[in-house]
Design a protein around this motif. Sequence first.
Motif, PDB file in Angstrom:
ATOM      1  N   MET A 206       0.840  -1.194   0.000  1.00 37.95           N
ATOM      2  CA  MET A 206       0.000   0.000   0.000  1.00 37.95           C
ATOM      3  C   MET A 206       0.879   1.250   0.000  1.00 37.95           C
ATOM      4  O   MET A 206       2.006   1.208   0.480  1.00 37.95           O
ATOM      5  N   PRO A 207       0.371   2.362  -0.518  1.00 37.10           N
ATOM      6  CA  PRO A 207       1.133   3.613  -0.487  1.00 37.10           C
ATOM      7  C   PRO A 207       1.408   4.061   0.946  1.00 37.10           C
ATOM      8  O   PRO A 207       0.634   3.763   1.863  1.00 37.10           O
ATOM      9  N   ALA A 208       2.496   4.822   1.133  1.00 34.40           N
ATOM     10  CA  ALA A 208       2.906   5.256   2.468  1.00 34.40           C
ATOM     11  C   ALA A 208       1.817   6.065   3.167  1.00 34.40           C
ATOM     12  O   ALA A 208       1.597   5.911   4.378  1.00 34.40           O
ATOM     13  N   GLU A 209       1.107   6.932   2.416  1.00 39.81           N
ATOM     14  CA  GLU A 209       0.091   7.768   3.051  1.00 39.81           C
ATOM     15  C   GLU A 209      -1.102   6.932   3.531  1.00 39.81           C
ATOM     16  O   GLU A 209      -1.775   7.302   4.502  1.00 39.81           O
ATOM     17  N   VAL A 210      -1.347   5.825   2.874  1.00 35.24           N
ATOM     18  CA  VAL A 210      -2.416   4.920   3.320  1.00 35.24           C
ATOM     19  C   VAL A 210      -1.960   4.152   4.556  1.00 35.24           C
ATOM     20  O   VAL A 210      -2.696   4.036   5.546  1.00 35.24           O
ATOM     21  N   LEU A 211      -0.732   3.639   4.509  1.00 34.96           N
ATOM     22  CA  LEU A 211      -0.202   2.886   5.641  1.00 34.96           C
ATOM     23  C   LEU A 211      -0.189   3.727   6.913  1.00 34.96           C
ATOM     24  O   LEU A 211      -0.393   3.209   8.020  1.00 34.96           O
ATOM     25  N   ALA A 212       0.028   5.032   6.751  1.00 37.31           N
ATOM     26  CA  ALA A 212       0.088   5.921   7.906  1.00 37.31           C
ATOM     27  C   ALA A 212      -1.236   5.952   8.671  1.00 37.31           C
ATOM     28  O   ALA A 212      -1.264   6.240   9.875  1.00 37.31           O
ATOM     29  N   GLN A 213      -2.336   5.681   7.986  1.00 38.08           N
ATOM     30  CA  GLN A 213      -3.655   5.680   8.627  1.00 38.08           C
ATOM     31  C   GLN A 213      -3.977   4.349   9.300  1.00 38.08           C
ATOM     32  O   GLN A 213      -4.933   4.249  10.056  1.00 38.08           O
ATOM     33  N   LEU A 214      -3.176   3.338   8.994  1.00 36.12           N
ATOM     34  CA  LEU A 214      -3.540   1.981   9.373  1.00 36.12           C
ATOM     35  C   LEU A 214      -2.691   1.454  10.527  1.00 36.12           C
ATOM     36  O   LEU A 214      -2.055   0.406  10.436  1.00 36.12           O
ATOM     37  N   SER A 215      -2.687   2.162  11.609  1.00 31.38           N
ATOM     38  CA  SER A 215      -1.970   1.717  12.795  1.00 31.38           C
ATOM     39  C   SER A 215      -2.569   0.412  13.313  1.00 31.38           C
ATOM     40  O   SER A 215      -3.798   0.281  13.420  1.00 31.38           O
ATOM     41  N   PRO A 216      -1.730  -0.582  13.635  1.00 32.70           N
ATOM     42  CA  PRO A 216      -2.271  -1.814  14.229  1.00 32.70           C
ATOM     43  C   PRO A 216      -3.079  -1.548  15.487  1.00 32.70           C
ATOM     44  O   PRO A 216      -4.056  -2.249  15.760  1.00 32.70           O
ATOM     45  N   ALA A 217      -2.696  -0.532  16.244  1.00 34.51           N
ATOM     46  CA  ALA A 217      -3.417  -0.214  17.474  1.00 34.51           C
ATOM     47  C   ALA A 217      -4.875   0.139  17.226  1.00 34.51           C
ATOM     48  O   ALA A 217      -5.730  -0.053  18.096  1.00 34.51           O
ATOM     49  N   ALA A 218      -5.179   0.646  16.023  1.00 34.03           N
ATOM     50  CA  ALA A 218      -6.559   1.033  15.707  1.00 34.03           C
ATOM     51  C   ALA A 218      -7.482  -0.170  15.567  1.00 34.03           C
ATOM     52  O   ALA A 218      -8.707  -0.035  15.633  1.00 34.03           O
ATOM     53  N   VAL A 219      -6.910  -1.350  15.383  1.00 32.14           N
ATOM     54  CA  VAL A 219      -7.703  -2.579  15.231  1.00 32.14           C
ATOM     55  C   VAL A 219      -8.036  -3.191  16.586  1.00 32.14           C
ATOM     56  O   VAL A 219      -9.038  -3.889  16.739  1.00 32.14           O
ATOM     57  N   VAL A 220      -7.188  -2.925  17.573  1.00 35.92           N
ATOM     58  CA  VAL A 220      -7.257  -3.603  18.864  1.00 35.92           C
ATOM     59  C   VAL A 220      -8.619  -3.498  19.556  1.00 35.92           C
ATOM     60  O   VAL A 220      -9.074  -4.483  20.156  1.00 35.92           O
TER      61      VAL A 220
END
Length: 305
Positions: A206-220
Amino acid sequence: MALDFQGRVAIVTGAGGGLGREHALALARRGAKVLVNDLGGSVHGEGGSGGAAQAVANEITAAGGTALANGASVTDFAAVQAMVQQAIDAWGRIDILVNNAGILRDKTFSKMDLADFRLVVEVHLMGAVHCSKAVWPHMAAQQYGRIVMTTSSSGLYGNFGQSNYGAAKLAQVGLMQTLALEGARHGIHVNALAPTAATRMTEGLMPAEVLAQLSPAAVVPAMLVLAHEEAPTRTILCAGAGSFEAAHITLTQGIHLGLGGDTDTELAARLAQVLDREGEQVPGSGQAQGQLEVGKALAAHRRSD
């Protein structure tokens, strides 16, 4: 107020980094004793070292929590049984299993080596089977358990180059569906989490700007809800970038065509009616499909009399 896991014992597989690490840390912060499992291999399933699991266990204990490390491969049932016994010996019970361990070996189906297909299924599906099988008698005996499978949008909806991963991930949903039914009388709730998160397994996808939104912590938070004592059962929660959705495998109302010699032709002509989603349902079990079909057949028979 944060969900409370005081007194609970959890096993999190693949918890040496990424999403699994966040799961383990979050459970520990909320009072759970956590067995941190990780083979310590590469994202492709190569190599192995107990250092990754130990580092997370050390992180938990340094913060005042309680944790043990384990380096078992989830593909080795004997090692998984020993892992579960390690938790039982230390803490006397198993309340939560988060089946998170996984690898990637992406390639288009035409170019994929069958060994790579088989290994991904072995880690994701059989790994979840081994861990669930090992904790099941303990959860049944105590009449309480929470099992969280990790599925994926690749399994639910497909993803180019991930036929092995997608097949293994949707298979975990099928496992969840039946284990939830069988576990109900034992107080065992079984659910599935479909995370969208930036981890080692998504780097370069995925693009870097997309990855920046996808913190693993947000799934927890979704995992915590599915692992909590108030958890639902037979639920697929999707989570990513702070958003949460539910996925369902539904059944349309369909049509009854009977057993005539030209049924195939009529089905082709009326396929849009079969696909019409108005009035679709989420069946309570696989039997519901048969009941719907037989019910329509009997109704048609009565109308013809």
